[in-house]
Enzyme design. Structure first.
Site, PDB file in Angstrom:
ATOM      1  N   ARG A  28      -9.092   0.479   3.584  1.00  0.00           N
ATOM      2  CA  ARG A  28      -8.047   1.264   2.876  1.00  0.00           C
ATOM      3  C   ARG A  28      -6.970   0.643   2.794  1.00  0.00           C
ATOM      4  NH1 ARG A  28      -6.774   5.666   6.627  1.00  0.00           N
ATOM      5  NH2 ARG A  28      -5.262   5.869   5.011  1.00  0.00           N
TER       6      ARG A  28
ATOM      7  N   LYS B 178       0.718  -1.180   0.247  1.00  0.00           N
ATOM      8  CA  LYS B 178      -0.019   0.005   0.057  1.00  0.00           C
ATOM      9  C   LYS B 178       0.760   1.305   0.121  1.00  0.00           C
ATOM     10  CE  LYS B 178      -2.550   2.566   3.573  1.00  0.00           C
ATOM     11  NZ  LYS B 178      -1.459   3.076   4.064  1.00  0.00           N
ATOM     12  N   ASN B 179       1.851   1.161   0.838  1.00  0.00           N
ATOM     13  CA  ASN B 179       2.460   2.584   0.967  1.00  0.00           C
ATOM     14  C   ASN B 179       3.643   2.671  -0.108  1.00  0.00           C
ATOM     15  OD1 ASN B 179       1.100   3.406   3.181  1.00  0.00           O
ATOM     16  ND2 ASN B 179       2.176   2.550   4.780  1.00  0.00           N
TER      17      ASN B 179
ATOM     18  N   ILE C 126       6.586   6.779  17.192  1.00  0.00           N
ATOM     19  CA  ILE C 126       6.450   7.466  15.977  1.00  0.00           C
ATOM     20  C   ILE C 126       5.067   8.328  16.249  1.00  0.00           C
ATOM     21  CG2 ILE C 126       6.237   7.375  13.360  1.00  0.00           C
ATOM     22  CD1 ILE C 126       8.794   6.075  14.462  1.00  0.00           C
TER      23      ILE C 126
ATOM     24  N   ARG D  29       0.421  14.820  12.741  1.00  0.00           N
ATOM     25  CA  ARG D  29       0.625  14.713  11.391  1.00  0.00           C
ATOM     26  C   ARG D  29       1.044  15.863  10.723  1.00  0.00           C
ATOM     27  NH1 ARG D  29      -2.050   9.184   8.719  1.00  0.00           N
ATOM     28  NH2 ARG D  29      -0.005   9.119   8.202  1.00  0.00           N
ATOM     29  N   PRO D  30       2.061  16.480  11.288  1.00  0.00           N
ATOM     30  CA  PRO D  30       2.622  17.977  10.389  1.00  0.00           C
ATOM     31  C   PRO D  30       3.086  17.491   9.179  1.00  0.00           C
ATOM     32  CG  PRO D  30       4.074  17.355  12.148  1.00  0.00           C
ATOM     33  CD  PRO D  30       3.026  16.248  12.384  1.00  0.00           C
ATOM     34  N   ILE D  31       3.276  18.636   8.425  1.00  0.00           N
ATOM     35  CA  ILE D  31       4.013  18.540   6.949  1.00  0.00           C
ATOM     36  C   ILE D  31       5.111  19.495   6.951  1.00  0.00           C
ATOM     37  CG2 ILE D  31       2.184  17.381   5.701  1.00  0.00           C
ATOM     38  CD1 ILE D  31       1.718  20.064   4.482  1.00  0.00           C
ATOM     39  N   ASP D  32       5.528  19.963   7.957  1.00  0.00           N
ATOM     40  CA  ASP D  32       6.747  20.911   7.954  1.00  0.00           C
ATOM     41  C   ASP D  32       7.837  20.585   7.292  1.00  0.00           C
ATOM     42  OD1 ASP D  32       6.545  19.367  10.519  1.00  0.00           O
ATOM     43  OD2 ASP D  32       8.685  20.319  10.746  1.00  0.00           O
ATOM     44  N   GLN D  33       8.245  18.974   7.030  1.00  0.00           N
ATOM     45  CA  GLN D  33       9.616  18.785   6.779  1.00  0.00           C
ATOM     46  C   GLN D  33       9.549  18.598   5.064  1.00  0.00           C
ATOM     47  OE1 GLN D  33      12.577  18.413   8.216  1.00  0.00           O
ATOM     48  NE2 GLN D  33      10.986  19.278   9.922  1.00  0.00           N
TER      49      GLN D  33
ATOM     50  N   CYS E 294      -5.318   8.221   8.564  1.00  0.00           N
ATOM     51  CA  CYS E 294      -5.608   7.690   9.977  1.00  0.00           C
ATOM     52  C   CYS E 294      -5.439   8.786  11.221  1.00  0.00           C
ATOM     53  CB  CYS E 294      -4.749   6.619  10.289  1.00  0.00           C
ATOM     54  SG  CYS E 294      -5.156   4.864   9.313  1.00  0.00           S
TER      55      CYS E 294
ATOM     56  N   ASP F 197       3.457   0.535  12.112  1.00  0.00           N
ATOM     57  CA  ASP F 197       2.189   0.001  11.434  1.00  0.00           C
ATOM     58  C   ASP F 197       1.982  -1.377  12.055  1.00  0.00           C
ATOM     59  OD1 ASP F 197       2.163   2.530  10.246  1.00  0.00           O
ATOM     60  OD2 ASP F 197       3.051   1.757   8.277  1.00  0.00           O
TER      61      ASP F 197
ATOM     62  N   ARG G 269      -3.993  10.222   3.074  1.00  0.00           N
ATOM     63  CA  ARG G 269      -2.877  10.979   3.404  1.00  0.00           C
ATOM     64  C   ARG G 269      -1.951  11.159   2.101  1.00  0.00           C
ATOM     65  NH1 ARG G 269      -2.227  13.925   7.423  1.00  0.00           N
ATOM     66  NH2 ARG G 269      -0.221  14.529   7.334  1.00  0.00           N
TER      67      ARG G 269
HETATM   68  C1  EPZ Z   1       3.961   6.972   6.589  1.00  0.00           C
HETATM   69  O1  EPZ Z   1       3.108   8.095   7.051  1.00  0.00           O
HETATM   70  C2  EPZ Z   1       2.827   6.048   6.368  1.00  0.00           C
HETATM   71  N1  EPZ Z   1       1.839   6.220   5.581  1.00  0.00           N
HETATM   72  C3  EPZ Z   1       2.385   5.698   7.585  1.00  0.00           C
HETATM   73  O2  EPZ Z   1       1.444   4.397   7.463  1.00  0.00           O
HETATM   74  C4  EPZ Z   1       3.409   5.080   8.529  1.00  0.00           C
HETATM   75  O3  EPZ Z   1       2.850   4.987   9.934  1.00  0.00           O
HETATM   76  C5  EPZ Z   1       4.410   6.089   8.579  1.00  0.00           C
HETATM   77  O4  EPZ Z   1       4.916   6.572   7.290  1.00  0.00           O
HETATM   78  C6  EPZ Z   1       5.750   5.949   9.456  1.00  0.00           C
HETATM   79  O5  EPZ Z   1       6.380   4.763   8.982  1.00  0.00           O
HETATM   80  C7  EPZ Z   1       2.004   6.263   4.027  1.00  0.00           C
HETATM   81  O6  EPZ Z   1       2.864   5.808   3.806  1.00  0.00           O
HETATM   82  C8  EPZ Z   1       0.786   6.921   3.375  1.00  0.00           C
HETATM   83  P1  EPZ Z   1       6.063  10.237   8.674  1.00  0.00           P
HETATM   84  P2  EPZ Z   1       3.618   9.504   6.875  1.00  0.00           P
HETATM   85  O7  EPZ Z   1       6.501  11.408   7.702  1.00  0.00           O
HETATM   86  O8  EPZ Z   1       4.438   9.823   5.619  1.00  0.00           O
HETATM   87  C9  EPZ Z   1       6.681  13.297  12.096  1.00  0.00           C
HETATM   88  C10 EPZ Z   1      -0.459   2.928   7.619  1.00  0.00           C
HETATM   89  O9  EPZ Z   1      -1.001   2.410   8.696  1.00  0.00           O
HETATM   90  N2  EPZ Z   1       6.708  14.417  10.800  1.00  0.00           N
HETATM   91  O10 EPZ Z   1       7.384   9.183   8.350  1.00  0.00           O
HETATM   92  O11 EPZ Z   1       2.633  10.562   7.469  1.00  0.00           O
HETATM   93  C11 EPZ Z   1       5.407  12.804  12.313  1.00  0.00           C
HETATM   94  O12 EPZ Z   1       4.633  13.635  12.958  1.00  0.00           O
HETATM   95  C12 EPZ Z   1       0.162   4.440   7.711  1.00  0.00           C
HETATM   96  O13 EPZ Z   1      -0.187   2.500   6.837  1.00  0.00           O
HETATM   97  C13 EPZ Z   1       6.932  15.647  11.403  1.00  0.00           C
HETATM   98  O14 EPZ Z   1       7.320  15.938  12.450  1.00  0.00           O
HETATM   99  O15 EPZ Z   1       4.647   9.546   8.356  1.00  0.00           O
HETATM  100  C14 EPZ Z   1       5.611  11.383  12.887  1.00  0.00           C
HETATM  101  O16 EPZ Z   1       6.047  11.642  14.050  1.00  0.00           O
HETATM  102  C15 EPZ Z   1      -0.472   5.175   9.167  1.00  0.00           C
HETATM  103  N3  EPZ Z   1       6.932  16.495  10.274  1.00  0.00           N
HETATM  104  C16 EPZ Z   1       6.987  11.119  12.071  1.00  0.00           C
HETATM  105  O17 EPZ Z   1       7.716  12.360  11.506  1.00  0.00           O
HETATM  106  C17 EPZ Z   1       6.822  16.283   8.734  1.00  0.00           C
HETATM  107  O18 EPZ Z   1       6.703  17.166   8.157  1.00  0.00           O
HETATM  108  C18 EPZ Z   1       6.893  10.180  11.107  1.00  0.00           C
HETATM  109  O19 EPZ Z   1       5.973  10.581  10.168  1.00  0.00           O
HETATM  110  C19 EPZ Z   1       6.527  14.675   8.622  1.00  0.00           C
HETATM  111  C20 EPZ Z   1       6.428  14.180   9.736  1.00  0.00           C
END
Ligand code: EPZ
Length: 418
Positions: A397, A22-23, A327, A122-126, A117, A305, A93
């Site tokens: 999903r 999926k991811n 996480i 779930r910020p997107i600052d990075q 979910c 996950d 997402r």
């Molecule tokens: C992906 O989410 C997956 N989703 C998630 O799977 C998975 O839990 C996650 O990666 C971690 O492995 C998809 O691929 C669609 P991250 P993503 O950015 O990309 C922080 C599932 O069940 N962060 O790696 O949204 C964030 O808050 C789903 O299949 C920032 O601070 O996760 C978190 O603590 C749920 N700023 C950590 O980083 C940012 O800009 C990891 O998030 C981005 C993230």
């Protein structure tokens, strides 16, 4: 409304085929927009609702999309719209990957703020930091993120947190930037490597995906190609845990055992037998499980996950287990549901202490998010009596044909429309 009805207690036996990841798929499908020539043929795409949403979103941008079982064919040559704002964008997402893909190709995009979910802030600052470093102006407002620039220029980007989404999104924008981009502290998950391999098959020049530094040399254009998505590490892990929970012997096929190492190691520590093949793992369980401690970490650590299915398994392990979720801050919503079934779990912030009990008993429960849904299915399969699970929109999903796959293994599970 649909519900899953499970009569627990059956051991499970046989073979199960794992679908595409999926991811990985939810990043690769938006990445197809980067092709200005040719057609992309993406194979081994899972039949899940997130993919259905993405197909609608791609069509709304002007892509011609055809689906034939697990193959999705995308002609993105005539994309005429850089605004992703239909309802489906807000349901998932991964729609935010269109920011990177459209920015890369058209130097402009506007994408409604994504859903997904409810497991944390779930910020997107990075993501934003990466796009800005490449030279884009980024605006967040009126429920959407907009990015725009005249040209993207390669640069060095250090991610402050390891983020799967930011690594993949910025990679998509950087493949068509001028010059070289270096991503430091990127995510190393198998789906990050899969996206890089796909982009390279389209003509990109990415080296180092899966390591601490990714180097991307910008190219002029990308073309469609044929590519097969990797198997789903998380779906495979879910069936491994279900086998451990039910007892029995199941061979999980179409997997990359290396991607499952953290899960295999924990199950082995609990007393489950795991036999690795070239592209399969066989799980044998007598249900005589020992308590273990789990801490979720970015890959190659224990995957977040899989935390919810794993903490469900631990409810019946002998002794006390400690589960630390590092996480996501709200990924213990399944615990209240497990308690309805007799589990003994105390949650304090990001730590759950699980006291093993003799048995779980069936109850009416809710899948509060995708992996909580998988956790409820496992709980229902291992419990005595009948479990009824609502909230299937979350499970659908991410888990293709879940009731069919478990039925094939000998579980008693059916979908009912209420
Ligand atoms: C992906 O989410 C997956 N989703 C998630 O799977 C998975 O839990 C996650 O990666 C971690 O492995 C998809 O691929 C669609 P991250 P993503 O950015 O990309 C922080 C599932 O069940 N962060 O790696 O949204 C964030 O808050 C789903 O299949 C920032 O601070 O996760 C978190 O603590 C749920 N700023 C950590 O980083 C940012 O800009 C990891 O998030 C981005 C993230």
């Amino acid at each position: 409304m649909e519900k899953l009805v499970i009569s627990g207690g059956n051991k499970i036996f046989g073979n199960i085929e794992i679908s595409g990841a999926k991811n990985a798929a939810v990043a690769i499908l938006p990445a197809a927009v980067l092709a200005s020539k040719g057609v992309s043929t993406i194979e081994n795409v899972p039949d899940i609702d997130d993919v259905k949403c993405l197909v609608k979103i791609l069509e709304s941008l002007g892509c011609k999309v055809t689906r034939n079982e697990s193959t999705v064919i995308i002609d993105s040559t005539e994309v005429h719209n850089v605004k992703a704002n239909i309802e489906e964008v807000r349901k998932m997402r991964a729609s935010y990957y269109l920011l990177g893909a459209l920015l890369g190709r058209f130097k402009e995009a506007s994408v409604d703020l994504p859903g997904g979910c409810p497991i944390g802030v779930r910020p997107i600052d990075q993501h934003i930091k990466g796009f800005e470093a490449l030279g884009a102006d980024v605006e967040v407002g009126y429920g959407a993120v907009s990015v725009k620039t005249d040209k993207l220029i390669g640069t060095n980007i250090y991610f402050d947190v390891v983020s799967v989404g930011a690594t993949m999104n910025v990679m998509m924008a950087a493949v068509l930037a001028e010059g070289q981009t270096t991503l430091e502290n990127p995510a190393k998950e198998p789906h990050v490597v899969d996206l890089a391999n796909y982009l390279n098959s389209m003509g990109a020049d990415i080296k180092g995906a899966g390591t601490d530094t990714i180097r991307i040399k910008g190219v002029k254009e990308l073309k469609g190609c044929t590519y097969s998505v990797i198997p789903d590490q998380i779906e495979a892990g879910t069936y491994m845990i279900a086998t451990a929970a039910c007892g029995g012997e199941v061979t999980i096929q179409n997997v990359i055992p290396k991607h499952l190492e953290a899960i295999s190691a924990k199950l082995t520590e609990m007393g489950v037998e795991i036999i690795e093949g070239d592209d399969s793992v066989t799980v044998k369980s007598e249900r005589n499980l020992k308590a273990v401690n789990i801490k979720t970490l970015p890959y190659p650590g224990f995957p977040t996950d899989i935390q919810q299915p794993m903490s469900t398994l631990l409810t019946m392990a002998k002794g006390r287990s400690m589960v630390t979720e590092s996480i996501w801050e709200s990924r213990f919503k399944h615990v209240d549901e497990l308690k309805k079934m007799g589990a003994k779990i105390d949650v304090n912030g990001r730590v759950a202490i699980v006291e093993g009990v003799e048995k779980l008993t069936g109850a009416e429960v809710i899948a509060t998010d995708l992996r909580a849904g998988a956790a409820m299915v496992i709980a229902g399969l291992m419990a005595e009596g009948e479990t009824i699970i609502a909230g299937l929109e979350h499970i659908d999903r991410g888990y293709p044909y879940i009731e069919d796959k478990f039925t094939k293994l000998g579980a008693t599970i059916r979908r009912e429309t209420v």
